[in-house]
Design a protein around this motif. Structure first.
Motif, PDB file in Angstrom:
ATOM      1  N   PRO A   1     -14.829  -5.464   5.679  1.00 28.19           N
ATOM      2  CA  PRO A   1     -15.906  -6.008   5.622  1.00 28.19           C
ATOM      3  C   PRO A   1     -16.241  -6.567   7.380  1.00 28.19           C
ATOM      4  O   PRO A   1     -17.703  -6.696   7.143  1.00 28.19           O
ATOM      5  CB  PRO A   1     -15.536  -7.471   5.000  1.00 28.19           C
ATOM      6  CG  PRO A   1     -13.992  -7.547   5.144  1.00 28.19           C
ATOM      7  CD  PRO A   1     -13.532  -5.898   5.235  1.00 28.19           C
ATOM      8  N   GLN A   2     -15.543  -6.669   7.971  1.00 26.83           N
ATOM      9  CA  GLN A   2     -16.098  -6.579   9.446  1.00 26.83           C
ATOM     10  C   GLN A   2     -14.775  -6.070  10.349  1.00 26.83           C
ATOM     11  O   GLN A   2     -13.871  -5.970   9.882  1.00 26.83           O
ATOM     12  CB  GLN A   2     -16.436  -8.178   9.787  1.00 26.83           C
ATOM     13  CG  GLN A   2     -15.113  -9.120   9.617  1.00 26.83           C
ATOM     14  CD  GLN A   2     -15.523 -10.603   9.829  1.00 26.83           C
ATOM     15  OE1 GLN A   2     -15.970 -10.641  10.905  1.00 26.83           O
ATOM     16  NE2 GLN A   2     -15.595 -11.399   8.805  1.00 26.83           N
ATOM     17  N   PRO A   3     -15.136  -5.583  11.774  1.00 25.41           N
ATOM     18  CA  PRO A   3     -13.948  -5.137  12.474  1.00 25.41           C
ATOM     19  C   PRO A   3     -12.903  -6.310  12.433  1.00 25.41           C
ATOM     20  O   PRO A   3     -13.110  -7.523  12.725  1.00 25.41           O
ATOM     21  CB  PRO A   3     -14.883  -5.144  13.764  1.00 25.41           C
ATOM     22  CG  PRO A   3     -16.381  -4.680  13.216  1.00 25.41           C
ATOM     23  CD  PRO A   3     -16.249  -5.702  12.244  1.00 25.41           C
ATOM     24  N   GLY A   4     -11.724  -5.692  12.429  1.00 28.31           N
ATOM     25  CA  GLY A   4     -10.528  -6.220  12.568  1.00 28.31           C
ATOM     26  C   GLY A   4      -9.963  -6.999  11.139  1.00 28.31           C
ATOM     27  O   GLY A   4      -8.887  -7.601  11.470  1.00 28.31           O
ATOM     28  N   PHE A   5     -10.700  -6.862  10.274  1.00 24.78           N
ATOM     29  CA  PHE A   5     -10.345  -7.605   8.922  1.00 24.78           C
ATOM     30  C   PHE A   5     -10.287  -6.552   7.599  1.00 24.78           C
ATOM     31  O   PHE A   5     -11.033  -5.615   7.920  1.00 24.78           O
ATOM     32  CB  PHE A   5     -11.337  -8.766   8.377  1.00 24.78           C
ATOM     33  CG  PHE A   5     -11.255  -9.840   9.394  1.00 24.78           C
ATOM     34  CD1 PHE A   5     -10.504 -10.930   8.923  1.00 24.78           C
ATOM     35  CD2 PHE A   5     -11.923  -9.889  10.445  1.00 24.78           C
ATOM     36  CE1 PHE A   5     -10.361 -11.885   9.894  1.00 24.78           C
ATOM     37  CE2 PHE A   5     -12.138 -11.076  11.046  1.00 24.78           C
ATOM     38  CZ  PHE A   5     -11.340 -12.039  11.121  1.00 24.78           C
ATOM     39  N   LEU A   6      -9.055  -6.571   6.938  1.00 26.04           N
ATOM     40  CA  LEU A   6      -8.944  -5.532   5.966  1.00 26.04           C
ATOM     41  C   LEU A   6      -9.692  -5.746   4.637  1.00 26.04           C
ATOM     42  O   LEU A   6      -9.599  -7.115   4.165  1.00 26.04           O
ATOM     43  CB  LEU A   6      -7.340  -5.301   5.809  1.00 26.04           C
ATOM     44  CG  LEU A   6      -6.547  -5.008   6.761  1.00 26.04           C
ATOM     45  CD1 LEU A   6      -4.900  -5.175   6.236  1.00 26.04           C
ATOM     46  CD2 LEU A   6      -6.655  -3.669   6.807  1.00 26.04           C
ATOM     47  N   PRO A   7     -10.175  -4.649   4.140  1.00 33.40           N
ATOM     48  CA  PRO A   7     -10.574  -4.994   2.753  1.00 33.40           C
ATOM     49  C   PRO A   7      -9.348  -4.952   1.925  1.00 33.40           C
ATOM     50  O   PRO A   7      -8.227  -4.699   2.083  1.00 33.40           O
ATOM     51  CB  PRO A   7     -11.379  -3.429   2.472  1.00 33.40           C
ATOM     52  CG  PRO A   7     -10.634  -2.736   3.169  1.00 33.40           C
ATOM     53  CD  PRO A   7     -10.218  -3.443   4.467  1.00 33.40           C
ATOM     54  N   PRO A   8      -9.448  -5.808   0.567  1.00 34.05           N
ATOM     55  CA  PRO A   8      -8.238  -5.647  -0.266  1.00 34.05           C
ATOM     56  C   PRO A   8      -7.944  -4.329  -0.896  1.00 34.05           C
ATOM     57  O   PRO A   8      -8.759  -3.380  -0.858  1.00 34.05           O
ATOM     58  CB  PRO A   8      -8.852  -6.277  -1.421  1.00 34.05           C
ATOM     59  CG  PRO A   8     -10.148  -6.375  -1.173  1.00 34.05           C
ATOM     60  CD  PRO A   8     -10.773  -6.159  -0.014  1.00 34.05           C
ATOM     61  N   ARG A   9      -6.637  -4.278  -0.998  1.00 35.07           N
ATOM     62  CA  ARG A   9      -5.930  -2.734  -1.447  1.00 35.07           C
ATOM     63  C   ARG A   9      -6.369  -2.575  -2.972  1.00 35.07           C
ATOM     64  O   ARG A   9      -6.465  -3.729  -3.676  1.00 35.07           O
ATOM     65  CB  ARG A   9      -4.405  -2.927  -1.406  1.00 35.07           C
ATOM     66  CG  ARG A   9      -3.900  -1.804  -0.380  1.00 35.07           C
ATOM     67  CD  ARG A   9      -2.266  -1.713  -0.579  1.00 35.07           C
ATOM     68  NE  ARG A   9      -1.827  -1.289   0.504  1.00 35.07           N
ATOM     69  CZ  ARG A   9      -1.435   0.016   0.296  1.00 35.07           C
ATOM     70  NH1 ARG A   9      -1.674   0.925  -0.702  1.00 35.07           N
ATOM     71  NH2 ARG A   9      -0.835   0.847   1.323  1.00 35.07           N
ATOM     72  N   PRO A  10      -7.023  -1.281  -3.247  1.00 42.55           N
ATOM     73  CA  PRO A  10      -7.293  -1.296  -4.404  1.00 42.55           C
ATOM     74  C   PRO A  10      -6.203  -1.447  -5.773  1.00 42.55           C
ATOM     75  O   PRO A  10      -5.021  -1.230  -5.363  1.00 42.55           O
ATOM     76  CB  PRO A  10      -7.947   0.233  -4.741  1.00 42.55           C
ATOM     77  CG  PRO A  10      -7.937   0.632  -3.443  1.00 42.55           C
ATOM     78  CD  PRO A  10      -7.330  -0.346  -2.577  1.00 42.55           C
ATOM     79  N   THR A  11      -6.442  -2.356  -6.746  1.00 40.26           N
ATOM     80  CA  THR A  11      -5.225  -2.692  -7.936  1.00 40.26           C
ATOM     81  C   THR A  11      -5.345  -1.368  -8.491  1.00 40.26           C
ATOM     82  O   THR A  11      -6.281  -0.736  -8.961  1.00 40.26           O
ATOM     83  CB  THR A  11      -5.963  -3.696  -8.452  1.00 40.26           C
ATOM     84  OG1 THR A  11      -6.044  -4.833  -7.613  1.00 40.26           O
ATOM     85  CG2 THR A  11      -4.648  -4.267  -9.535  1.00 40.26           C
ATOM     86  N   PRO A  12      -3.849  -0.958  -8.798  1.00 43.35           N
ATOM     87  CA  PRO A  12      -3.691   0.369  -9.657  1.00 43.35           C
ATOM     88  C   PRO A  12      -4.476  -0.098 -11.091  1.00 43.35           C
ATOM     89  O   PRO A  12      -4.370  -1.094 -11.541  1.00 43.35           O
ATOM     90  CB  PRO A  12      -2.148   0.410  -9.652  1.00 43.35           C
ATOM     91  CG  PRO A  12      -1.774  -0.232  -8.439  1.00 43.35           C
ATOM     92  CD  PRO A  12      -2.847  -1.486  -8.226  1.00 43.35           C
ATOM     93  N   GLN A  13      -4.735   1.073 -11.734  1.00 39.86           N
ATOM     94  CA  GLN A  13      -5.396   1.050 -12.966  1.00 39.86           C
ATOM     95  C   GLN A  13      -4.486   0.648 -14.374  1.00 39.86           C
ATOM     96  O   GLN A  13      -3.376   1.081 -13.953  1.00 39.86           O
ATOM     97  CB  GLN A  13      -6.353   2.126 -13.447  1.00 39.86           C
ATOM     98  CG  GLN A  13      -7.273   2.638 -12.232  1.00 39.86           C
ATOM     99  CD  GLN A  13      -7.662   3.995 -12.323  1.00 39.86           C
ATOM    100  OE1 GLN A  13      -7.085   4.995 -13.122  1.00 39.86           O
ATOM    101  NE2 GLN A  13      -8.765   4.379 -11.758  1.00 39.86           N
ATOM    102  N   ASP A  14      -4.901   0.042 -15.444  1.00 39.38           N
ATOM    103  CA  ASP A  14      -3.978  -0.083 -16.391  1.00 39.38           C
ATOM    104  C   ASP A  14      -4.363   1.118 -17.452  1.00 39.38           C
ATOM    105  O   ASP A  14      -5.566   1.369 -17.616  1.00 39.38           O
ATOM    106  CB  ASP A  14      -4.278  -1.434 -17.046  1.00 39.38           C
ATOM    107  CG  ASP A  14      -3.619  -2.656 -16.232  1.00 39.38           C
ATOM    108  OD1 ASP A  14      -2.619  -2.196 -15.533  1.00 39.38           O
ATOM    109  OD2 ASP A  14      -4.429  -3.616 -16.061  1.00 39.38           O
ATOM    110  N   ALA A  15      -3.554   1.519 -18.073  1.00 42.33           N
ATOM    111  CA  ALA A  15      -3.746   2.434 -19.027  1.00 42.33           C
ATOM    112  C   ALA A  15      -4.264   1.863 -20.290  1.00 42.33           C
ATOM    113  O   ALA A  15      -3.597   1.970 -21.271  1.00 42.33           O
ATOM    114  CB  ALA A  15      -2.674   3.567 -19.385  1.00 42.33           C
ATOM    115  N   ASP A  16      -5.327   1.643 -20.584  1.00 47.10           N
ATOM    116  CA  ASP A  16      -5.805   0.647 -21.486  1.00 47.10           C
ATOM    117  C   ASP A  16      -7.161   1.280 -22.158  1.00 47.10           C
ATOM    118  O   ASP A  16      -7.866   0.635 -23.229  1.00 47.10           O
ATOM    119  CB  ASP A  16      -6.064  -0.679 -21.387  1.00 47.10           C
ATOM    120  CG  ASP A  16      -7.106  -1.096 -20.346  1.00 47.10           C
ATOM    121  OD1 ASP A  16      -7.526   0.188 -19.721  1.00 47.10           O
ATOM    122  OD2 ASP A  16      -7.262  -2.299 -19.733  1.00 47.10           O
ATOM    123  N   MET A  17      -7.661   2.520 -21.743  1.00 43.86           N
ATOM    124  CA  MET A  17      -8.586   3.134 -22.408  1.00 43.86           C
ATOM    125  C   MET A  17      -8.442   4.055 -23.359  1.00 43.86           C
ATOM    126  O   MET A  17      -7.520   4.772 -23.350  1.00 43.86           O
ATOM    127  CB  MET A  17      -9.511   3.719 -21.353  1.00 43.86           C
ATOM    128  CG  MET A  17      -9.984   2.918 -20.144  1.00 43.86           C
ATOM    129  SD  MET A  17     -10.857   3.954 -18.726  1.00 43.86           S
ATOM    130  CE  MET A  17     -12.229   4.363 -19.499  1.00 43.86           C
TER     131      MET A  17
END
Length: 361
Positions: free
Chosen positions: A285-301
């Protein structure tokens, strides 16, 4: 339980495949090859004084500063700039060819994390999981089932089979698996299950310190060499299919039709799904700050009703076992695709070749 900040050096590993566990003591430390550092890191492409790490007051976060090094420093795959980069619990730090994971651990968990990995498909140096497994050694004759739980694809049934095979044997790290234990597997323990007799096998994304250990186990005698950028990328992937997905990717990378030339060093081209995933990650989002780690998908489709094993195998072959592409073409997510692969009895790309083409771990 009081937890303290630790850096787990997962690559290069220590003797017997151990993780080297470094305590972060004080509010400010330095890491590098020089003996004058608080943490001495003897690894390729690490500078004499490589990074400075500071605690962020009032939080369990750290801040990592690169000390104008030749190869730079990355946190979660993002380059550390002059103002530094935040580091959360579970974050991956790359210093040259060295990979470290930041974990807050109790003293007991830190000791467990430094043990040699357990044998066979257990293959863990994850402190909380090791602590749970230690309880097994004290349960012989107690009666009642022991529940082995965890999300789909973590290999619960394989672990149970292996622990029964090890019953009564001493292993590395003075492990002795008791005999006559009633192991049962489930995604969620049933209501009323004794928590002391319940073991959770975490998803790969929650036990990244085990990833390279699992890779070595699944590859058996056919141990490949990998470029440093691939080793880092493996730890940045979200792994919605857990060990099941890892096995499929490794088989694809060694497949004579889809993978690299035999004996070549693995790079990003050997793992196209990881390359696609990293290209689509959200930017900081800005230098020096981490974006959230992508959450693993659920097998619900839901799966297309006409999809059977033969059609699924042909579909995967047409897309050269690139999971992102195959899932997009079926309009499902990767976790659902991997669940379909398991339900249709497909092991992976090796189903198209004689069963002895790749060593069994």
């Amino acid at each position: 339980m009081i937890r303290h900040a630790h850096l787990l050096q997962i690559h290069p590993p220590g003797p017997d495949g151990r993780a080297l566990v470094h305590a972060v003591e004080g509010t400010r430390i330095t890491v590098g090859r020089d003996p004058g550092n608080n943490i001495v890191l003897d690894a390729p492409m690490v500078d004499p004084f490589h990074v400075r790490i500071e605690r962020l007051r009032g939080t369990d976060h750290l801040r990592v500063f690169d000390l104008q090094t030749r190869k730079g420093t990355r946190v979660e795959g993002w380059s550390v700039e002059e103002r530094g980069m935040e580091c959360r619990p579970g974050s991956l730090i790359a210093l040259g060819a060295a990979l470290l994971i930041y974990r807050p651990l109790t003293d007991e968990e830190a000791l467990d994390a430094a043990l040699p990995p357990l044998p066979g498909p257990l293959n863990t140096r994850h402190g909380p999981l090791v602590a749970s497994l230690r309880r097994i050694q004290k349960m012989a004759g107690d009666g009642g089932p022991i529940w082995l739980s965890g999300p789909a694809g973590v290999g619960r049934s394989v672990v149970v089979e292996h622990m029964r095979a090890l019953a009564g044997q001493a292993t590395s790290g003075n492990w002795i698996i008791p005999t006559a234990l009633d192991f049962r597997t489930c995604e969620e323990p049933p209501e009323g299950a004794d928590p002391r007799r319940t073991i959770l096998l975490p998803a790969i994304a929650e036990r990244l310190e085990d990833l390279l250990v699992l890779v070595r186990s699944l590859c058996g005698k056919q141990q490949p060499k990998a470029k440093p950028e691939l080793l880092e990328a493996l730890h940045l992937y979200d792994w919605p299919g857990n060990v099941r997905e890892l096995r499929v990717m490794l088989e694809r990378a060694q497949h004579p039709r889809y993978g690299s030339m035999p004996g070549s060093v693995w790079g990003m081209e050997s793992f196209p799904d990881i390359k696609t995933f990293l290209a689509s990650r959200p930017q900081p989002p800005q230098p020096g700050f981490l974006p959230p780690r992508p959450t693993p998908q659920d097998a619900d489709m839901p799966l297309p009703p006409q999809l059977d094993g033969r059609i699924l195998r042909q579909h995967l072959h047409d897309h050269r076992w690139r999971l992102h592409e195959a899932a997009d073409a079926l309009d499902i997510n990767r976790a659902t695709l991997l669940t379909a692969i398991a339900h249709c009895g497909l092991r992976g790309p090796a189903d198209l070749l004689p069963r002895d083409w790749m060593p069994t771990p």
